[in-house]
Write a protein that holds these residues in place. Structure first.
Motif, PDB file in Angstrom:
ATOM      1  N   LEU A 101       7.457  -5.036 -18.198  1.00  0.00           N
ATOM      2  CA  LEU A 101       8.650  -4.991 -17.359  1.00  0.00           C
ATOM      3  C   LEU A 101       8.434  -3.925 -16.308  1.00  0.00           C
ATOM      4  CD1 LEU A 101      11.351  -5.013 -20.197  1.00  0.00           C
ATOM      5  CD2 LEU A 101      10.432  -6.996 -18.981  1.00  0.00           C
ATOM      6  N   GLY A 102       8.982  -4.128 -15.105  1.00  0.00           N
ATOM      7  CA  GLY A 102       8.744  -3.119 -14.095  1.00  0.00           C
ATOM      8  C   GLY A 102       9.567  -3.298 -12.835  1.00  0.00           C
ATOM      9  N   TYR A 103       9.355  -2.364 -11.931  1.00  0.00           N
ATOM     10  CA  TYR A 103       9.997  -2.356 -10.620  1.00  0.00           C
ATOM     11  C   TYR A 103       8.923  -2.060  -9.584  1.00  0.00           C
ATOM     12  CZ  TYR A 103      12.444  -0.379  -6.595  1.00  0.00           C
ATOM     13  OH  TYR A 103      12.863  -0.090  -5.317  1.00  0.00           O
ATOM     14  N   HIS A 104       8.945  -2.805  -8.488  1.00  0.00           N
ATOM     15  CA  HIS A 104       7.926  -2.680  -7.453  1.00  0.00           C
ATOM     16  C   HIS A 104       8.594  -2.525  -6.095  1.00  0.00           C
ATOM     17  CE1 HIS A 104       4.317  -4.601  -5.138  1.00  0.00           C
ATOM     18  NE2 HIS A 104       4.292  -3.269  -5.102  1.00  0.00           N
ATOM     19  N   ALA A 105       8.254  -1.478  -5.373  1.00  0.00           N
ATOM     20  CA  ALA A 105       8.758  -1.227  -4.020  1.00  0.00           C
ATOM     21  C   ALA A 105       7.572  -1.039  -3.088  1.00  0.00           C
ATOM     22  CB  ALA A 105       9.661   0.000  -3.995  1.00  0.00           C
ATOM     23  N   ASP A 106       7.532  -1.812  -2.009  1.00  0.00           N
ATOM     24  CA  ASP A 106       6.413  -1.779  -1.069  1.00  0.00           C
ATOM     25  C   ASP A 106       6.950  -1.619   0.348  1.00  0.00           C
ATOM     26  OD1 ASP A 106       3.896  -1.870  -0.023  1.00  0.00           O
ATOM     27  OD2 ASP A 106       3.560  -4.002  -0.368  1.00  0.00           O
ATOM     28  N   ILE A 107       6.435  -0.625   1.058  1.00  0.00           N
ATOM     29  CA  ILE A 107       6.865  -0.337   2.431  1.00  0.00           C
ATOM     30  C   ILE A 107       5.648  -0.383   3.336  1.00  0.00           C
ATOM     31  CG2 ILE A 107       7.968   1.334   3.968  1.00  0.00           C
ATOM     32  CD1 ILE A 107       9.343   2.531   1.506  1.00  0.00           C
ATOM     33  N   ILE A 108       5.688  -1.216   4.375  1.00  0.00           N
ATOM     34  CA  ILE A 108       4.613  -1.320   5.358  1.00  0.00           C
ATOM     35  C   ILE A 108       5.223  -1.254   6.748  1.00  0.00           C
ATOM     36  CG2 ILE A 108       2.705  -2.699   6.242  1.00  0.00           C
ATOM     37  CD1 ILE A 108       2.457  -4.033   3.582  1.00  0.00           C
ATOM     38  N   SER A 109       4.682  -0.367   7.594  1.00  0.00           N
ATOM     39  CA  SER A 109       5.178  -0.225   8.956  1.00  0.00           C
ATOM     40  C   SER A 109       4.003   0.002   9.894  1.00  0.00           C
ATOM     41  CB  SER A 109       6.164   0.949   9.059  1.00  0.00           C
ATOM     42  OG  SER A 109       6.617   1.121  10.387  1.00  0.00           O
ATOM     43  N   THR A 110       3.925  -0.788  10.961  1.00  0.00           N
ATOM     44  CA  THR A 110       2.859  -0.645  11.954  1.00  0.00           C
ATOM     45  C   THR A 110       3.462  -0.587  13.352  1.00  0.00           C
ATOM     46  OG1 THR A 110       2.543  -3.038  12.232  1.00  0.00           O
ATOM     47  CG2 THR A 110       1.283  -1.955  10.484  1.00  0.00           C
ATOM     48  N   LYS A 111       2.728   0.068  14.255  1.00  0.00           N
ATOM     49  CA  LYS A 111       3.164   0.174  15.646  1.00  0.00           C
ATOM     50  C   LYS A 111       1.928   0.247  16.533  1.00  0.00           C
ATOM     51  CE  LYS A 111       5.981   2.866  18.851  1.00  0.00           C
ATOM     52  NZ  LYS A 111       6.863   4.062  19.010  1.00  0.00           N
ATOM     53  N   ALA A 112       1.788  -0.736  17.429  1.00  0.00           N
ATOM     54  CA  ALA A 112       0.654  -0.782  18.349  1.00  0.00           C
ATOM     55  C   ALA A 112       1.028  -1.644  19.545  1.00  0.00           C
ATOM     56  CB  ALA A 112      -0.586  -1.344  17.660  1.00  0.00           C
ATOM     57  N   SER A 113       0.655  -1.193  20.741  1.00  0.00           N
ATOM     58  CA  SER A 113       0.936  -1.918  21.988  1.00  0.00           C
ATOM     59  C   SER A 113       2.425  -2.244  22.130  1.00  0.00           C
ATOM     60  CB  SER A 113       0.106  -3.201  22.063  1.00  0.00           C
ATOM     61  OG  SER A 113      -1.269  -2.919  22.043  1.00  0.00           O
ATOM     62  N   HIS A 114       3.272  -1.290  21.734  1.00  0.00           N
ATOM     63  CA  HIS A 114       4.731  -1.437  21.808  1.00  0.00           C
ATOM     64  C   HIS A 114       5.254  -2.565  20.926  1.00  0.00           C
ATOM     65  CE1 HIS A 114       4.635   1.365  25.165  1.00  0.00           C
ATOM     66  NE2 HIS A 114       3.708   0.599  25.743  1.00  0.00           N
ATOM     67  N   ILE A 115       4.474  -2.986  19.956  1.00  0.00           N
ATOM     68  CA  ILE A 115       4.896  -3.975  18.974  1.00  0.00           C
ATOM     69  C   ILE A 115       5.105  -3.269  17.642  1.00  0.00           C
ATOM     70  CG2 ILE A 115       4.289  -6.078  17.738  1.00  0.00           C
ATOM     71  CD1 ILE A 115       2.538  -6.866  20.093  1.00  0.00           C
ATOM     72  N   VAL A 116       6.308  -3.376  17.120  1.00  0.00           N
ATOM     73  CA  VAL A 116       6.660  -2.729  15.856  1.00  0.00           C
ATOM     74  C   VAL A 116       6.851  -3.810  14.799  1.00  0.00           C
ATOM     75  CG1 VAL A 116       8.327  -1.288  14.637  1.00  0.00           C
ATOM     76  CG2 VAL A 116       7.751  -0.791  17.022  1.00  0.00           C
ATOM     77  N   SER A 117       6.198  -3.622  13.666  1.00  0.00           N
ATOM     78  CA  SER A 117       6.331  -4.558  12.545  1.00  0.00           C
ATOM     79  C   SER A 117       6.649  -3.763  11.289  1.00  0.00           C
ATOM     80  CB  SER A 117       5.040  -5.365  12.353  1.00  0.00           C
ATOM     81  OG  SER A 117       5.171  -6.261  11.273  1.00  0.00           O
ATOM     82  N   ARG A 118       7.604  -4.265  10.520  1.00  0.00           N
ATOM     83  CA  ARG A 118       8.016  -3.535   9.314  1.00  0.00           C
ATOM     84  C   ARG A 118       8.414  -4.542   8.241  1.00  0.00           C
ATOM     85  NH1 ARG A 118      11.502  -0.611  11.540  1.00  0.00           N
ATOM     86  NH2 ARG A 118      10.101   1.131  11.958  1.00  0.00           N
ATOM     87  N   ARG A 119       7.999  -4.250   7.017  1.00  0.00           N
ATOM     88  CA  ARG A 119       8.395  -5.065   5.859  1.00  0.00           C
ATOM     89  C   ARG A 119       8.656  -4.158   4.678  1.00  0.00           C
ATOM     90  NH1 ARG A 119       5.701  -7.121   1.560  1.00  0.00           N
ATOM     91  NH2 ARG A 119       3.653  -6.672   2.442  1.00  0.00           N
ATOM     92  N   ILE A 120       9.831  -4.307   4.062  1.00  0.00           N
ATOM     93  CA  ILE A 120      10.224  -3.527   2.889  1.00  0.00           C
ATOM     94  C   ILE A 120      10.668  -4.503   1.810  1.00  0.00           C
ATOM     95  CG2 ILE A 120      11.752  -1.752   1.974  1.00  0.00           C
ATOM     96  CD1 ILE A 120      12.055  -0.692   4.821  1.00  0.00           C
ATOM     97  N   THR A 121      10.087  -4.401   0.633  1.00  0.00           N
ATOM     98  CA  THR A 121      10.453  -5.271  -0.481  1.00  0.00           C
ATOM     99  C   THR A 121      10.806  -4.440  -1.704  1.00  0.00           C
ATOM    100  OG1 THR A 121       8.145  -5.493  -1.208  1.00  0.00           O
ATOM    101  CG2 THR A 121       8.978  -7.144   0.348  1.00  0.00           C
ATOM    102  N   HIS A 122      11.794  -4.930  -2.437  1.00  0.00           N
ATOM    103  CA  HIS A 122      12.183  -4.368  -3.722  1.00  0.00           C
ATOM    104  C   HIS A 122      12.188  -5.517  -4.728  1.00  0.00           C
ATOM    105  CE1 HIS A 122      13.546  -0.547  -1.894  1.00  0.00           C
ATOM    106  NE2 HIS A 122      13.993  -1.318  -0.921  1.00  0.00           N
ATOM    107  N   ALA A 123      11.499  -5.347  -5.850  1.00  0.00           N
ATOM    108  CA  ALA A 123      11.366  -6.461  -6.783  1.00  0.00           C
ATOM    109  C   ALA A 123      11.305  -5.972  -8.222  1.00  0.00           C
ATOM    110  CB  ALA A 123      10.119  -7.282  -6.461  1.00  0.00           C
ATOM    111  N   PHE A 124      11.828  -6.803  -9.116  1.00  0.00           N
ATOM    112  CA  PHE A 124      11.683  -6.592 -10.551  1.00  0.00           C
ATOM    113  C   PHE A 124      10.485  -7.389 -11.040  1.00  0.00           C
ATOM    114  CE2 PHE A 124      16.181  -5.657  -9.854  1.00  0.00           C
ATOM    115  CZ  PHE A 124      16.292  -4.441 -10.511  1.00  0.00           C
ATOM    116  N   MET A 125       9.779  -6.861 -12.020  1.00  0.00           N
ATOM    117  CA  MET A 125       8.536  -7.444 -12.497  1.00  0.00           C
ATOM    118  C   MET A 125       8.668  -7.882 -13.951  1.00  0.00           C
ATOM    119  SD  MET A 125       5.998  -4.496 -10.953  1.00  0.00           S
ATOM    120  CE  MET A 125       4.506  -5.375 -11.421  1.00  0.00           C
ATOM    121  N   LEU A 126       8.027  -9.015 -14.258  1.00  0.00           N
ATOM    122  CA  LEU A 126       7.974  -9.512 -15.622  1.00  0.00           C
ATOM    123  C   LEU A 126       6.616 -10.170 -15.826  1.00  0.00           C
ATOM    124  CD1 LEU A 126       9.259 -10.194 -18.379  1.00  0.00           C
ATOM    125  CD2 LEU A 126      10.153 -12.293 -17.330  1.00  0.00           C
ATOM    126  N   GLY A 127       5.913  -9.761 -16.880  1.00  0.00           N
ATOM    127  CA  GLY A 127       4.584 -10.321 -17.085  1.00  0.00           C
ATOM    128  C   GLY A 127       4.050 -10.074 -18.479  1.00  0.00           C
TER     129      GLY A 127
END
Length: 299
Positions: free
Chosen positions: A248-274
């Motif tokens: 059982l678990g919790y997973h948080a992933d943050i990715i942010s990039t910035k280049a040539s005035h282009i900004v990209s961002r992704r943030i996820t929060h998830a529960f894990m089962l395996g």
């Protein structure tokens, strides 16, 4: 000459015998009455599903933010290293994720599909706390390769934004083995933080059709915390039911990039089962000795 030949034959036979005994890192060695304890390094394999929320933004496609759901599948393999199993362990992981989001007006959707592979080697320290309980701390270098794409059907001329990066960074974890009643439980917190590398980033307003025509200058950008930041956090609890564990678990992933005035961002929060399994690979010709030294990767 006969004595020399006999000595030479004896030496060769001894060398062959010792070499056969030394084959593999899980065998006992006996030479002239001296025996090295058999070392066994179990493999920990885990298969995990995760589900939660996703928050995405990419100004190459749209200035709006998109929120929705996140799903993923992860495979993880951990094992103590052969050269110094008490101090070093390695981790190999692969992850496939999918995200779906809508804008605030709910009149447009954004999809994200990504595949990632990572490898890490960490130095660890075992701290004994009491009977059945111990704390393990680890830190070391790691590398990862990720590739994927964002897609918006609403953008007819340029509906996709490709993502790709190869990074090198630092990984750290803390694991605590304990018992809840008679049930062994392994708690672990792990954090991955890329430091440098390269990532894909087109020019502002550059079409992929132009890239296909050969305009490939400046697509690979050097990555550092000023233009590429990621923090991958994972907290898991393995409920050990014999050789198999429920994870059982919790997973948080943050990715942010910035280049040539282009900004990209992704943030996820998830529960894990395996499910996690611990297994030992041995040759059918050899058996596990009673005094074998077993060095697990996590438990």
């Amino acid at each position: 000459m006969r004595i020399f030949r006999a000595a030479l034959v004896t030496a060769i036979l001894s060398l062959v015998t010792v070499s056969g005994l030394c084959a593999g890192d899980q065998e006992s060695i006996t030479v002239s009455g001296w025996q090295e304890t058999q070392t066994v390094r179990p493999v920990l394999s885990a298969y995990t599903f995760e589900g939660g929320t996703a928050h995405m933004a990419d100004t190459y496609l749209t200035p709006l933010h998109y929120n929705g759901w996140h799903v993923g599948f992860m495979y993880e393999r951990m094992q103590a290293m052969a050269f110094s199993p008490e101090r070093w362990m390695m981790q190999l992981s692969g992850r496939l994720i999918a995200d779906h989001g809508e804008n605030m007006s709910r009149n447009a959707v954004m999809w994200n599909l990504e595949l990632e592979a990572a490898w890490t080697m960490m130095r660890r320290w075992n701290i004994s706390i009491g009977a059945g309980r111990n704390l393990t701390l680890g830190i070391g270098p790691g590398t990862s390769l990720r590739a994927g794409a964002l897609y918006m059907a609403r953008n007819g001329n340029n509906p996709a934004s490709a993502k790709g990066a190869w990074t090198v960074g630092a990984n750290a974890y803390a694991a605590y083995n304990m018992r809840i009643g008679r049930l062994p439980v392994a708690l672990r917190y792990e954090c991955r933080l890329p430091v440098t590398g390269v990532f894909f980033a087109p020019q502002y307003g550059e079409l992929y059709y132009e890239i296909w025509l050969g305009n490939t200058h400046g697509l690979a950008r050097p990555a550092w915390w000023g233009n590429y930041f990621r923090m991958d956090n994972m907290l898991t609890a393995d409920l050990r039911l014999g050789g198999t564990s429920i994870r059982l678990g919790y997973h948080a992933d943050i990715i942010s990039t910035k280049a040539s005035h282009i900004v990209s961002r992704r943030i996820t929060h998830a529960f894990m089962l395996g499910v996690a399994t611990e297994w030992i690979s041995l040759s059918h010709r050899h058996k596990l000795s009673d005094d074998a030294r077993i060095i697990p990767a996590l438990y």
